[in-house]
Design a protein around this motif. Structure first.
Motif, PDB file in Angstrom:
ATOM      1  N   LYS A   1      -7.022  17.766  -7.799  1.00 44.96           N
ATOM      2  CA  LYS A   1      -7.764  19.020  -7.825  1.00 44.96           C
ATOM      3  C   LYS A   1      -6.903  20.211  -8.249  1.00 44.96           C
ATOM      4  CE  LYS A   1     -11.570  17.165  -6.219  1.00 44.96           C
ATOM      5  NZ  LYS A   1     -12.740  16.964  -7.118  1.00 44.96           N
ATOM      6  N   VAL A   2      -7.573  21.145  -8.937  1.00 38.66           N
ATOM      7  CA  VAL A   2      -7.036  22.471  -9.242  1.00 38.66           C
ATOM      8  C   VAL A   2      -7.750  23.468  -8.352  1.00 38.66           C
ATOM      9  CG1 VAL A   2      -6.804  24.264 -10.993  1.00 38.66           C
ATOM     10  CG2 VAL A   2      -6.575  21.871 -11.646  1.00 38.66           C
ATOM     11  N   MET A   3      -7.002  24.331  -7.711  1.00 40.13           N
ATOM     12  CA  MET A   3      -7.593  25.361  -6.857  1.00 40.13           C
ATOM     13  C   MET A   3      -7.677  26.673  -7.636  1.00 40.13           C
ATOM     14  SD  MET A   3      -7.744  23.239  -4.400  1.00 40.13           S
ATOM     15  CE  MET A   3      -8.398  24.242  -3.078  1.00 40.13           C
ATOM     16  N   ASP A   4      -8.826  27.341  -7.551  1.00 35.99           N
ATOM     17  CA  ASP A   4      -8.999  28.679  -8.146  1.00 35.99           C
ATOM     18  C   ASP A   4      -8.638  28.685  -9.627  1.00 35.99           C
ATOM     19  OD1 ASP A   4      -9.679  29.707  -5.599  1.00 35.99           O
ATOM     20  OD2 ASP A   4      -7.556  29.854  -5.098  1.00 35.99           O
ATOM     21  N   PHE A   5      -9.386  27.925 -10.411  1.00 31.75           N
ATOM     22  CA  PHE A   5      -9.128  27.804 -11.847  1.00 31.75           C
ATOM     23  C   PHE A   5      -9.888  28.877 -12.625  1.00 31.75           C
ATOM     24  CE2 PHE A   5     -10.278  25.875 -16.007  1.00 31.75           C
ATOM     25  CZ  PHE A   5      -8.992  25.806 -16.533  1.00 31.75           C
ATOM     26  N   THR A   6      -9.205  29.474 -13.617  1.00 33.39           N
ATOM     27  CA  THR A   6      -9.803  30.484 -14.483  1.00 33.39           C
ATOM     28  C   THR A   6      -9.914  29.930 -15.899  1.00 33.39           C
ATOM     29  OG1 THR A   6      -8.838  32.270 -13.159  1.00 33.39           O
ATOM     30  CG2 THR A   6      -9.625  32.831 -15.364  1.00 33.39           C
TER      31      THR A   6
ATOM     32  N   LEU B   1       0.864  -1.178   0.000  1.00 27.98           N
ATOM     33  CA  LEU B   1       0.000   0.000   0.000  1.00 27.98           C
ATOM     34  C   LEU B   1       0.895   1.220   0.000  1.00 27.98           C
ATOM     35  CD1 LEU B   1      -3.215   0.665   2.021  1.00 27.98           C
ATOM     36  CD2 LEU B   1      -1.400   2.375   1.995  1.00 27.98           C
ATOM     37  N   ASN B   2       0.644   2.114  -0.934  1.00 26.86           N
ATOM     38  CA  ASN B   2       1.448   3.332  -1.048  1.00 26.86           C
ATOM     39  C   ASN B   2       0.521   4.545  -1.067  1.00 26.86           C
ATOM     40  OD1 ASN B   2       4.077   4.721  -1.722  1.00 26.86           O
ATOM     41  ND2 ASN B   2       2.823   5.395  -3.444  1.00 26.86           N
ATOM     42  N   GLY B   3       0.803   5.511  -0.208  1.00 19.97           N
ATOM     43  CA  GLY B   3       0.050   6.757  -0.206  1.00 19.97           C
ATOM     44  C   GLY B   3       0.920   7.894  -0.704  1.00 19.97           C
ATOM     45  N   TYR B   4       0.299   8.847  -1.399  1.00 25.02           N
ATOM     46  CA  TYR B   4       1.080   9.962  -1.928  1.00 25.02           C
ATOM     47  C   TYR B   4       0.273  11.266  -1.887  1.00 25.02           C
ATOM     48  CZ  TYR B   4      -1.641   9.118  -6.226  1.00 25.02           C
ATOM     49  OH  TYR B   4      -2.657   8.948  -7.138  1.00 25.02           O
ATOM     50  N   TYR B   5       1.013  12.343  -1.745  1.00 30.69           N
ATOM     51  CA  TYR B   5       0.439  13.693  -1.840  1.00 30.69           C
ATOM     52  C   TYR B   5       1.396  14.514  -2.692  1.00 30.69           C
ATOM     53  CZ  TYR B   5      -1.068  18.412  -0.567  1.00 30.69           C
ATOM     54  OH  TYR B   5      -1.493  19.723  -0.616  1.00 30.69           O
ATOM     55  N   MET B   6       0.954  14.874  -3.884  1.00 32.09           N
ATOM     56  CA  MET B   6       1.774  15.627  -4.836  1.00 32.09           C
ATOM     57  C   MET B   6       1.184  17.027  -4.970  1.00 32.09           C
ATOM     58  SD  MET B   6       1.996  12.454  -7.571  1.00 32.09           S
ATOM     59  CE  MET B   6       2.941  13.321  -8.817  1.00 32.09           C
ATOM     60  N   ARG B   7       1.908  18.010  -4.470  1.00 35.10           N
ATOM     61  CA  ARG B   7       1.424  19.394  -4.482  1.00 35.10           C
ATOM     62  C   ARG B   7       2.218  20.198  -5.513  1.00 35.10           C
ATOM     63  NH1 ARG B   7       2.826  23.988  -1.581  1.00 35.10           N
ATOM     64  NH2 ARG B   7       4.162  22.813  -0.142  1.00 35.10           N
ATOM     65  N   TYR B   8       1.478  20.834  -6.422  1.00 35.98           N
ATOM     66  CA  TYR B   8       2.099  21.573  -7.518  1.00 35.98           C
ATOM     67  C   TYR B   8       2.043  23.079  -7.271  1.00 35.98           C
ATOM     68  CZ  TYR B   8       1.389  17.226 -10.161  1.00 35.98           C
ATOM     69  OH  TYR B   8       1.386  15.924 -10.586  1.00 35.98           O
TER      70      TYR B   8
ATOM     71  N   TYR C   1      -3.139  19.783  -6.765  1.00 35.76           N
ATOM     72  CA  TYR C   1      -2.564  18.659  -6.034  1.00 35.76           C
ATOM     73  C   TYR C   1      -3.148  17.335  -6.504  1.00 35.76           C
ATOM     74  CZ  TYR C   1      -6.874  18.303  -3.233  1.00 35.76           C
ATOM     75  OH  TYR C   1      -8.188  18.137  -2.835  1.00 35.76           O
ATOM     76  N   ARG C   2      -2.417  16.259  -6.175  1.00 32.05           N
ATOM     77  CA  ARG C   2      -2.885  14.884  -6.353  1.00 32.05           C
ATOM     78  C   ARG C   2      -2.703  14.179  -5.014  1.00 32.05           C
ATOM     79  NH1 ARG C   2      -3.214  14.101 -11.931  1.00 32.05           N
ATOM     80  NH2 ARG C   2      -1.813  15.426 -13.162  1.00 32.05           N
ATOM     81  N   LEU C   3      -3.766  13.574  -4.525  1.00 40.29           N
ATOM     82  CA  LEU C   3      -3.747  12.855  -3.258  1.00 40.29           C
ATOM     83  C   LEU C   3      -4.318  11.472  -3.512  1.00 40.29           C
ATOM     84  CD1 LEU C   3      -3.452  12.818  -0.104  1.00 40.29           C
ATOM     85  CD2 LEU C   3      -5.806  13.694  -0.031  1.00 40.29           C
ATOM     86  N   GLY C   4      -3.566  10.423  -3.177  1.00 36.29           N
ATOM     87  CA  GLY C   4      -4.095   9.107  -3.504  1.00 36.29           C
ATOM     88  C   GLY C   4      -3.399   7.975  -2.788  1.00 36.29           C
TER      89      GLY C   4
END
Length: 759
Positions: free
Chosen positions: A616-621, A556-563, A588-591
Motif C-alpha cells: 500500500k501507498v498512504m496519501d497518494f497524490t 514460512l517467512n513473514g515480512y513487513y517492509m516500510r518505506y 509498505y509491503r506486508l506479506g
C-alpha cells in the motif's frame, strides 16, 4: 546418510549428490541426504573436496570426502552471501538447477520459480530485454553482484542482463535474498539481492556442446571447455555462446554473442583468479509496448521504426557491448583467518538508433534552414544516442572464524565515468554531416565498508549483527533535454542489520530487522533544481520458520517492509515537461512467503511456493494533464495499491521420474492483478494470469560421449494470452478523462528443444 569431512569428521553442508538415475540433491547444514533406493550409485562433489563416485554396494550411513590440498573456497562469495543460519529469507540455486532449464532464455526467466518473483519480456519470449520483480521490487532496487563485484548500472541502477547473453552457462550458483538482506557491494539492496558466482573449480578436464532450437527461429549455441587441474596448481575454463531469435513481437529480433574465460592458480593457502568475459547485443527495439485496445486485433504489432514513411525503419535497434575484467586474490593465513581482495573493470559502450519524423531543428540546437523563400522548421532524421562508460574499483573482505564466533570485515570502492552523446547520422535536410547535438559527462563514486558478527550462543541460538556505511558522490554535467542543469550530490548512508536464529533438530527459526538506503537514479535528478528528489529509506522486519525432513521440507517467512520517501511515478511534470518520479512519505509491503518440497515416492517430487501480500501507498497524490485548461489536475487518494505488486504470486513444479535418467516436470505460475499506477484503478491494471509449462528430459550416459542430455520445454502449454508488464498515462481532453494503457504481451504456446553433449 551423512556426508562428512574425512579429516575433521564434521558434516559438509552444500555437497551436491547426483544419483545414477539423474536425480540430485544438496546436503543441509547437518550433511544429511536421503538414500535413493532405485539408484545404483551416486557422485559426490563439494567445494574444497575431491569428488568421488560411490556404487550402491558401498553406500553407508556416513560417506567421507577427502579435502584438496588447495585453496578453493571463494571468500568473496562467503562475505556477501547469507549463510545457512543467517536470519534472512533466501533461495539458493545450484549449477544443476540452472542447467536443466537453460535453453536460451534470459537469466531472469531461470529465476521464475523462486518465491515472490514475476518476470517479463519485451520481445515476448524471454530472449533480449527482460525484467524481473521480487516482492514487487523492480530491477533498479535489486542489488546484483557477480562474484561479489557490483553489476547494476551505476546511473539507472538497473540490471541489463541482455548485456550478459548466456551468462547462466558459466554460473556455478545463485543466491536470491529477499528483503534488505546482508550487506553487499554496489547499489544498496532495496528489496532483494542477486548474488551470482562463477568461480567454480573443475578437477578434471571437460568439454560441452549445448545446442537449442525453438519457436520464433530461436537458436542457442554454446561451447564450453576446461583443462581441469594442471600440475596440481592451474586451471583454465572457457565458454563461447551465441543466441539468435526473431522474437514473438514483430521485428523484436535479438542477436546476442558472448564469451567467458577464467584462469586460476591455486596453492594450499592462496589462489589467484582472472575472469575475462564479454557480451555484445543487438536487439530490435520493442520497448514501446502495444496499446491495450489493439491486443485483440494486433497482438504482436510493434510501433518501433514506424515513424519512417512506408516500411518500418530496418535498423531501429539497440546496440551495446560490455566487457568485464575481474582479478581475485584469496589467502588463508590459518584455519581461522582468510582474506579476499579483488579489482575489476567494466567497460561499456553502445547506442540505440531511431528514425524520427518531423523533428524541430531548435530541439537539436540548429537554426531553421531557408530554402528559396521558405523557412524549414522540421525534418526527418536518423539519430544515435550513445553511452560510453568505464566502471572500475575494488572489493575486499577479511574473515575470522573460531568455534562459535565468525567476524567479517569488508567493503569496496568503485567509480563510474560515463559519457552521454547524440549523433545525427542522416537527415532529409538542414543537418550537417556527423552532427553531434549533445555531449555530457557524469561521474559517480561509491565507497562502502561493513562489519558482520555471527555469534553462537549455546547449541541452539545464533546472533547476527551487520553494520554498513556507504558514501555516494554523484555529479551530472547536464541532461540531453536540460543541458544547463548540473547536479552534484553526496549521500552518507548507515545500514544496520540485526537478527537472531534458533535451531533444534530439524527446526530452524529466525527474526531480523534491517535498514536500507538508496540514492535516486539519473532520471530522477532531471526533475529540476526546485524539484530535486530525496533518497529513499526502507525498514525491513523479517521472521521465519522452517522444518526439514529426509523427504520433505517446508518454510514460512513473514515480512513487513516500510518505506520512507519511496520514489514513484505520480504523473507530475518536471521542469522540462517530462514525467518524473516523486518521493511519497509512507508506503509498505506486508506479506508471507510459504515454500514446501515433498518426495512421497522415489519417482515423484512436488515443490511449491506462495506469496500473499498487502502492498500500500498512504496519501497518494496523482497529477493528470488537462489539455483543455493547459494545467495539471490533482487527485488525492488515501490508501492505494503499490503498482506492479500483486497480492498473490505462486508457483509449483511437479516432477515425475518414470525411469532412470528421465524426468517430466509440470511447471505452473500464478500472478495476481497488477496495477499499472498507484491509484488502484482497475481500468489501469493487468489481469491476473495462470500459465503452465512442460519440461521433458532424458540423459543417455556413456554412449559414445560421457552423456547426452535431451531436453524439450513447452512454454505456456495451454496457450494463455497474458501480459505481465505495461505502463499507463491519463489526460483530460474535451472535458473527458482518457486513459491509455500499453502492455507487453507474452507468446502463446511455444517450445524449445536442446541437446547437451558432455565429452
Amino acid at each position: 546418510m551423512i556426508i562428512s569431512d574425512a579429516q575433521t569428521r564434521q558434516p559438509i553442508a552444500g555437497t551436491t549428490v547426483e544419483w545414477s538415475n539423474g536425480q540430485y540433491q544438496v546436503t543441509d547444514a547437518s550433511g544429511k541426504v536421503p538414500v535413493n533406493p532405485i539408484a545404483n550409485g551416486m557422485t559426490l562433489s563439494a567445494i574444497g573436496y575431491k569428488g568421488i563416485q560411490v556404487p550402491v554396494s558401498q553406500l553407508s550411513d556416513t560417506i567421507f570426502l577427502e579435502r584438496f590440498n588447495l585453496f578453493l573456497q571463494p571468500v568473496e562469495v562467503k562475505a556477501t552471501r547469507a549463510g545457512e543460519k543467517a536470519p534472512f529469507a533466501r533461495t539458493n540455486l545450484s549449477a544443476k538447477d540452472i542447467e536443466k532449464q537453460n535453453l536460451g532464455q534470459d537469466m531472469t526467466f531461470l529465476l521464475n520459480q523462486t518465491p515472490s518473483v514475476v518476470v517479463n519480456s519485451d520481445a515476448g519470449n524471454g530472449v533480449g530485454y527482460t525484467g524481473i520483480r521480487i516482492r514487487g521490487t523492480d530491477a533498479t532496487r535489486i542489488n546484483m553482484t557477480l562474484n561479489g563485484i557490483p553489476y547494476n548500472d551505476a546511473e539507472s541502477q538497473g540490471m541489463f542482463l541482455v548485456n550478459l547473453p548466456d551468462f547462466a552457462s558459466s554460473v556455478s550458483s545463485i543466491q536470491v535474498q529477499r528483503g534488505v538482506g546482508t550487506s553487499s557491494n554496489g547499489a544498496g539492496a532495496f528489496g532483494a539481492t542477486l548474488n551470482v558466482s562463477t568461480n567454480e573449480f573443475h578437477e578434471k578436464a571437460y568439454g560441452e556442446l549445448n545446442n537449442s532450437f525453438g519457436s520464433f527461429n530461436t537458436w542457442k549455441n554454446t561451447v564450453k571447455a576446461g583443462t581441469g587441474l594442471i600440475d596440481g596448481h592451474f586451471t583454465l575454463d572457457a565458454r563461447l555462446s551465441r543466441i539468435k531469435s526473431d522474437g514473438y513481437i514483430d521485428r523484436a529480433s535479438s542477436d546476442l554473442k558472448s564469451f567467458f574465460v577464467s584462469g586460476a592458480w591455486l596453492s594450499e593457502k592462496s589462489s589467484v583468479r582472472l575472469n575475462v568475459f564479454s557480451g555484445k547485443e543487438k536487439t530490435y527495439q520493442a520497448w514501446n509496448g502495444i496499446p491495450e485496445a489493439d491486443l485483440a486485433t494486433c497482438r504482436t504489432c510493434n510501433s518501433a521504426g514506424t515513424e519512417k514513411p512506408g516500411t518500418p525503419y530496418d535498423n531501429e535497434t539497440d546496440n551495446y557491448q560490455q566487457d568485464h575484467y575481474q582479478l581475485f586474490f584469496n589467502h588463508a593465513f590459518n584455519d581461522r583467518l582468510s582474506l579476499n581482495a579483488a579489482t575489476f573493470l567494466t567497460r561499456g559502450r553502445g547506442y540505440y538508433e531511431q528514425y524520427k519524423a518531423g523533428e524541430d531543428f531548435a530541439a537539436y540546437g540548429l537554426p531553421y534552414p531557408v530554402i528559396g523563400d521558405s523557412t524549414i522548421e522540421t525534418t526527418d532524421l536518423v539519430r544515435q544516442l550513445w553511452l560510453d562508460n568505464y566502471f572500475y574499483g575494488g572489493i575486499y573482505s577479511l574473515q575470522y572464524k573460531q568455534k562459535g564466533t565468525q567476524l567479517t570485515f569488508g567493503g569496496g570502492y568503485n567509480r563510474y565515468d560515463g559519457n552521454h552523446y547524440g549523433n545525427v547520422i542522416w537527415a532529409a535536410v538542414g543537418v550537417p554531416q556527423g552532427y553531434q547535438w549533445y555531449n555530457l559527462d557524469a561521474r559517480k563514486t561509491d565507497l562502502n565498508f561493513y562489519g558482520k558478527w555471527q555469534q553462537q550462543l549455546g547449541t541452539r541460538w545464533q546472533t547476527f549483527v551487520d553494520l554498513q556505511y556507504r558514501k555516494v558522490d554523484y555529479r551530472i554535467d547536464g541532461f540531453r533535454d536540460n543541458p544547463t542543469l548540473f547536479v552534484n550530490n553526496t549521500y552518507n548512508f548507515f545500514n544496520p542489520k540485526l537478527g537472531i536464529n534458533y535451531s533444534q533438530g530439524n527446526w530452524n527459526a529466525f527474526a531480523s530487522w534491517s535498514v536500507g538506503n538508496k540514492e535516486p537514479n539519473r532520471d530522477d535528478f532531471e526533475a529540476g533544481l526546485t524539484q530535486q528528489p530525496e533518497h529513499e529509506t526502507l525498514y525491513d522486519w523479517e521472521i521465519g520458520v522452517e522444518q526439514k525432513f529426509h523427504r520433505a521440507a517446508w518454510s514460512l517467512n513473514g515480512y513487513y517492509m516500510r518505506y520512507h520517501n519511496q520514489l514513484v511515478l505520480t504523473g507530475k511534470v518536471n521542469d522540462v515537461g517530462s514525467y518524473t518520479r516523486t518521493n511519497i512519505p509512507k508506503s509498505y509491503r506486508l506479506g508471507v512467503e510459504l515454500q514446501g518440497t515433498i518426495q512421497p515416492l522415489t519417482w515423484l517430487r512436488l515443490q511449491a511456493n506462495l506469496n500473499l501480500s498487502d502492498n500500500k501507498v498512504m496519501d497518494f497524490t496523482e497529477y493528470i494533464d488537462d489539455y483543455d485548461e493547459g494545467k495539471q489536475v490533482v487527485n488525492q487518494y488515501n490508501k492505494t495499491d503499490i503498482s506492479f505488486s500483486p497480492s498473490v504470486v505462486g508457483g509449483y513444479t511437479i516432477s515425475f521420474m518414470p525411469f532412470r535418467q528421465a524426468e517430466a516436470a509440470f511447471i505452473g505460475k500464478y500472478v495476481g492483478r497488477q496495477y499499472l499506477d498507484n491509484t488502484s484503478n482497475k481500468s489501469r491494471s493487468l489481469d491476473a494470469f495462470y500459465v503452465q509449462d512442460l519440461r521433458l528430459s532424458y540423459t543417455v550416459k556413456n554412449l559414445v560421449f560421457h552423456d547426452i542430455a535431451l531436453i524439450v520445454q513447452v512454454n505456456n502449454l495451454f496457450d494463455k494470452l497474458y501480459t505481465p508488464n505495461g505502463y499507463t498515462y491519463s489526460y483530460i481532453a474535451d472535458r473527458t478523462t482518457v486513459t491509455e494503457n500499453y502492455v507487453y504481451p507474452m507468446a502463446g504456446i511455444n517450445w524449445m528443444a536442446g541437446v547437451n553433449i558432455r565429452l
